[in-house]
Write a protein that holds these residues in place. Structure first.
Motif, mmCIF file in Angstrom:
data_model
loop_
_atom_site.group_PDB
_atom_site.id
_atom_site.type_symbol
_atom_site.label_atom_id
_atom_site.label_comp_id
_atom_site.label_asym_id
_atom_site.label_seq_id
_atom_site.Cartn_x
_atom_site.Cartn_y
_atom_site.Cartn_z
ATOM 1 N N ASP A 50 6.013 0.146 0.188
ATOM 2 C CA ASP A 50 6.389 -1.207 0.574
ATOM 3 C C ASP A 50 6.651 -1.240 2.077
ATOM 4 N N THR A 51 5.898 -2.067 2.804
ATOM 5 C CA THR A 51 6.046 -2.133 4.258
ATOM 6 C C THR A 51 7.438 -2.582 4.693
ATOM 7 N N THR A 52 8.181 -3.202 3.790
ATOM 8 C CA THR A 52 9.559 -3.588 4.095
ATOM 9 C C THR A 52 10.383 -2.364 4.484
ATOM 10 N N TRP A 53 10.005 -1.218 3.926
ATOM 11 C CA TRP A 53 10.745 0.023 4.174
ATOM 12 C C TRP A 53 10.042 0.946 5.158
ATOM 13 N N ALA A 54 9.110 0.414 5.945
ATOM 14 C CA ALA A 54 8.347 1.246 6.884
ATOM 15 C C ALA A 54 9.250 2.010 7.838
ATOM 16 N N TRP A 55 10.349 1.405 8.242
ATOM 17 C CA TRP A 55 11.273 2.066 9.159
ATOM 18 C C TRP A 55 11.919 3.297 8.528
ATOM 19 N N GLU A 56 11.883 3.415 7.205
ATOM 20 C CA GLU A 56 12.442 4.568 6.498
ATOM 21 C C GLU A 56 11.449 5.727 6.375
ATOM 22 N N PHE A 57 10.187 5.464 6.654
ATOM 23 C CA PHE A 57 9.149 6.470 6.453
ATOM 24 C C PHE A 57 9.497 7.786 7.166
ATOM 25 N N ASP A 58 9.866 7.706 8.439
ATOM 26 C CA ASP A 58 10.213 8.916 9.194
ATOM 27 C C ASP A 58 11.419 9.638 8.606
ATOM 28 N N GLN A 118 2.981 14.498 8.990
ATOM 29 C CA GLN A 118 3.415 13.488 9.949
ATOM 30 C C GLN A 118 2.244 12.629 10.442
ATOM 31 N N PHE A 119 1.036 13.064 10.173
ATOM 32 C CA PHE A 119 -0.154 12.374 10.656
ATOM 33 C C PHE A 119 -0.936 11.751 9.505
ATOM 34 N N ARG A 120 -0.213 11.126 8.573
ATOM 35 C CA ARG A 120 -0.833 10.487 7.413
ATOM 36 C C ARG A 120 -0.140 9.166 7.137
ATOM 37 N N TYR A 121 -0.853 8.257 6.492
ATOM 38 C CA TYR A 121 -0.276 6.979 6.098
ATOM 39 C C TYR A 121 -0.643 6.695 4.645
ATOM 40 N N PRO A 122 0.180 5.927 3.942
ATOM 41 C CA PRO A 122 -0.057 5.642 2.522
ATOM 42 C C PRO A 122 -1.328 4.815 2.305
ATOM 43 N N LEU A 123 -2.052 5.132 1.248
ATOM 44 C CA LEU A 123 -3.248 4.375 0.885
ATOM 45 C C LEU A 123 -2.890 3.076 0.188
ATOM 46 N N LEU A 124 -1.880 3.102 -0.667
ATOM 47 C CA LEU A 124 -1.441 1.902 -1.374
ATOM 48 C C LEU A 124 -0.233 1.330 -0.657
ATOM 49 N N VAL A 125 -0.400 0.112 -0.141
ATOM 50 C CA VAL A 125 0.657 -0.519 0.633
ATOM 51 C C VAL A 125 0.914 -1.905 0.061
ATOM 52 N N THR A 126 2.175 -2.248 -0.081
ATOM 53 C CA THR A 126 2.566 -3.584 -0.520
ATOM 54 C C THR A 126 3.486 -4.183 0.538
ATOM 55 N N GLY A 127 3.791 -5.440 0.391
ATOM 56 C CA GLY A 127 4.679 -6.100 1.335
ATOM 57 C C GLY A 127 3.924 -7.142 2.129
ATOM 58 N N PRO A 129 1.450 -8.697 4.414
ATOM 59 C CA PRO A 129 0.165 -8.214 4.940
ATOM 60 C C PRO A 129 0.154 -8.088 6.458
ATOM 61 N N ALA A 130 0.939 -8.882 7.154
ATOM 62 C CA ALA A 130 0.999 -8.787 8.612
ATOM 63 C C ALA A 130 1.621 -7.487 9.071
ATOM 64 N N GLU A 131 2.366 -6.842 8.187
ATOM 65 C CA GLU A 131 3.058 -5.601 8.538
ATOM 66 C C GLU A 131 2.354 -4.369 7.976
ATOM 67 N N GLN A 132 1.230 -4.538 7.317
ATOM 68 C CA GLN A 132 0.553 -3.389 6.703
ATOM 69 C C GLN A 132 0.072 -2.404 7.752
ATOM 70 N N LEU A 133 -0.013 -1.156 7.349
ATOM 71 C CA LEU A 133 -0.493 -0.108 8.224
ATOM 72 C C LEU A 133 -1.998 -0.261 8.425
ATOM 73 N N PRO A 134 -2.520 0.141 9.582
ATOM 74 C CA PRO A 134 -3.952 -0.040 9.848
ATOM 75 C C PRO A 134 -4.808 0.885 9.001
ATOM 76 N N PRO A 135 -6.011 0.417 8.614
ATOM 77 C CA PRO A 135 -6.927 1.280 7.861
ATOM 78 C C PRO A 135 -7.502 2.353 8.766
ATOM 79 N N THR A 136 -8.073 3.394 8.157
ATOM 80 C CA THR A 136 -8.674 4.475 8.963
ATOM 81 C C THR A 136 -9.980 4.044 9.551
#
Length: 136
Positions: A50-58, A118-127, A129-136
């Motif tokens: 959930d992109t709402t929690w993106a700040w928690e990823f690290d 540290q150099f990976r991002y989730p494939l399944l993202v919710t939240g 859409p303006a905050e979604q992580l960029p595709p590869t």
């Protein structure tokens, strides 16, 4: 973990890792707690991040950092007993994420990164859409 009995030296190595790493990490839970936290994070990434929690990823990734830093401090027996579990979690994390190529970094250099997670991002993202992580 197998039912092999740990000895005083094994427990001392876990305690030593906790002490040595306490200045780099906010809290110093046990090896078991770090493994459980990594497992919970991997599961949450598999289910969708959930992109709402993106700040928690690290913060969540720091549990894997701690395991990386603690690994050489732990006894061979603990590493041998816990390695299959850690490898399985890492495989699941790789399957649920895609690599990020930092600007200016070649793919070969990225593949050699010691802290590959540290150099990976989730494939399944919710939240949002303006905050979604960029595709590869």
């Amino acid at each position: 973990m197998e039912s092999e009995l740990l000895d005083d030296q094994d427990y001392a190595s876990v305690h030593q890792a906790m002490q040595l790493l306490s200045s780099r990490y906010l809290h110093a839970p046990t090896l078991n707690a770090r493994m459980e936290a990594w497992a919970e994070f991997v599961t949450s990434v598999e289910e969708s991040f959930d992109t709402t929690w993106a700040w928690e990823f690290d913060n969540d990734i720091a549990d894997r950092d701690w395991l990386h830093d603690a690994w050489p401090i732990l006894t061979e027996r603990i590493r041998r007993l816990r390695k299959p579990e850690l490898d399985a979690l890492d495989d699941r994390f790789r399957a649920a994420t895609a690599p990020i190529k930092p600007l200016g970094m070649r793919r070969s250099a990225l593949a050699q990164q010691a802290r590959w997670w540290q150099f990976r991002y989730p494939l399944l993202v919710t939240g949002d859409p303006a905050e979604q992580l960029p595709p590869t």
